[in-house]
Design an enzyme around this catalytic site. Sequence first.
Site, PDB file in Angstrom:
ATOM      1  N   ASP A 283       0.879  -1.175   0.000  1.00 19.16           N
ATOM      2  CA  ASP A 283       0.000   0.000   0.000  1.00 19.16           C
ATOM      3  C   ASP A 283       0.914   1.223   0.000  1.00 19.16           C
ATOM      4  OD1 ASP A 283      -1.492   2.206   0.744  1.00 19.16           O
ATOM      5  OD2 ASP A 283      -2.833   1.051   2.048  1.00 19.16           O
ATOM      6  N   GLY A 312      -4.148   5.314  -8.113  1.00 15.80           N
ATOM      7  CA  GLY A 312      -4.978   6.475  -7.789  1.00 15.80           C
ATOM      8  C   GLY A 312      -6.333   6.024  -7.297  1.00 15.80           C
ATOM      9  N   LYS A 317     -17.412  13.322  -2.898  1.00 16.39           N
ATOM     10  CA  LYS A 317     -18.468  13.914  -2.056  1.00 16.39           C
ATOM     11  C   LYS A 317     -18.321  15.418  -2.214  1.00 16.39           C
ATOM     12  CE  LYS A 317     -20.687  10.879   0.634  1.00 16.39           C
ATOM     13  NZ  LYS A 317     -22.084  10.647   0.358  1.00 16.39           N
ATOM     14  N   ASN A 321     -20.018  17.749   2.601  1.00 16.45           N
ATOM     15  CA  ASN A 321     -20.406  16.398   3.025  1.00 16.45           C
ATOM     16  C   ASN A 321     -19.222  15.439   3.117  1.00 16.45           C
ATOM     17  OD1 ASN A 321     -23.154  16.904   3.137  1.00 16.45           O
ATOM     18  ND2 ASN A 321     -23.411  16.580   0.938  1.00 16.45           N
ATOM     19  N   TYR A 375      -9.930  15.126  -5.032  1.00 14.08           N
ATOM     20  CA  TYR A 375      -9.245  14.517  -6.183  1.00 14.08           C
ATOM     21  C   TYR A 375      -8.661  15.606  -7.092  1.00 14.08           C
ATOM     22  CZ  TYR A 375      -8.847  11.284 -10.227  1.00 14.08           C
ATOM     23  OH  TYR A 375      -8.404  10.532 -11.283  1.00 14.08           O
TER      24      TYR A 375
END
Length: 468
Positions: A283, A312, A317, A321, A375
């Site tokens: 990871d 990626g 959201k 939120n 993002y």
Amino acid sequence: MSDLYLKLVNTPVGKTAAQSLGLPSPAPLKRLKRVDQPFIEGDILVGAGQGARAIANLGSIVSASPATLHHASGPENLSESAKASTRAQALDVTGDIDGRFSALIFDASGLQKPGELRALYDFFHPTIRKLAANGRVLIIGQDPHTCRKAPQAAAQQALEGFVRAVGKEIGKKGSTANLLWIAPNAENQLDASVRFFLSARSAYVSGQTVRIGKASDAKAGNPVAPLAGKVALVTGASRGIGAAIASTLARDGATIIGLDIPPALDELQKVTGPLNGKALACDITDEKAPKLIADFIEKETGGVDFVIHNAGITRDKTLGNMPEHFWDMTIAVNLTAEELIDEELAERNLMRENGRIVCISSISGIAGNFGQTNYSCAKSGVIGYVESMARHLKNGITINAVAPGFIETQMTADMPFTIREAGRRMNSLSQGGQPVDVAETIAWYCNPASAGVNGNVVRVCGQSLIGK
Ligand code: NAI
């Protein structure tokens, strides 16, 4: 993922229905079929404005293909076109023009002032309708940042608007238009880029500008296996774009170290196994990841030539939120991890001379997308990272980014239908790209002859209407 609309609209009934309803009719794109396929075939027309600096280089690059070379003649301001090659056939662009061209190439690098842009009109106006489907428009200019005088910078910058507008006009036939801006005395660095942008490998790249600088080494190497003897680390390699990058770089001769999260190890091995590559379960956001990766490279291959930061995630959201772990994870995977891995590899001297670092940005990082503050922020940061690192890297190492638009992968398959369909169609080619389109662009960056290509962000988006 398959695009059913693209298939339907290319049947006789579908074509008629789309035309009568005013719907887009995307043309099937011709992609590479065989690795030894010539980079261009058919008839090519080359032209040059006054003071053109790259015309002889262009002539010799395209002469290495089986294409038939023609040079423009007629208008006085195109007279330097004849310098392309003594073997090129003169074609009077003021007369009747027979046949179709697979590419229209124009050297505008010598233009000194806006009035000289007329040469573009004189070359393209009579010929653009003669461009074949899946054709290529390629313009060479001088990087405006290197122009000493304002009129020259204006004329050179004007090429960008011209190329982008042309791309929008020719996209419906599956054709592309791109611009290569060279630095002074960088004409000899054009080889790999001209080949890429004329070839089927760049089928989904349009409306792009690439800056090419001076570099010492521009050797193309073996055209069928240009990456032979090199080692590539590809993160997020178990599926989608990462799997395509791994197989494309392996096809070009590289040894692959594929990396993905531990739960994806089985899938990863299915990608790396047939490529005779190595699989690393890791990871990249784990704090021990940079060391683990560096240890693996040191032990398995002793060093690495290409680091492709592909892994990626999205965690969408609206900002109000958005839970904090959505923010943290998205920044960590898409941005922070890249920097930490590069730092460790550099510190331990594992990145080899003339190496290549390639990061994956996104048009979301250029335009900003609704519901993607995290993002867009991360992918925009990738651009800043690439542009800054490009000025500091040594030993012939380059860094560039690819900014994919809508690419048919699991990530885009997970989108709601209407957003997915809009994303697919809102570009000059009216279709989504394939993972291989991103992979081919990365293979071009990695080519030994792309040494002068540094600090660029090339969008692989079919000239998406979103973003600049
Ligand atoms: P994908 O979701 O199919 O593949 C991403 C891969 O990254 C997966 O295999 C995943 O397991 C791996 N990954 C995620 N987090 C990781 C971590 N912490 N450590 C190691 N590996 C990790 O995505 P896709 O579509 O193939 O995208 C690849 C890259 O292209 C991503 O950076 C994405 O943001 C970018 N991109 C994709 C676009 C598209 O239309 N598909 C558009 C623009 C950018």
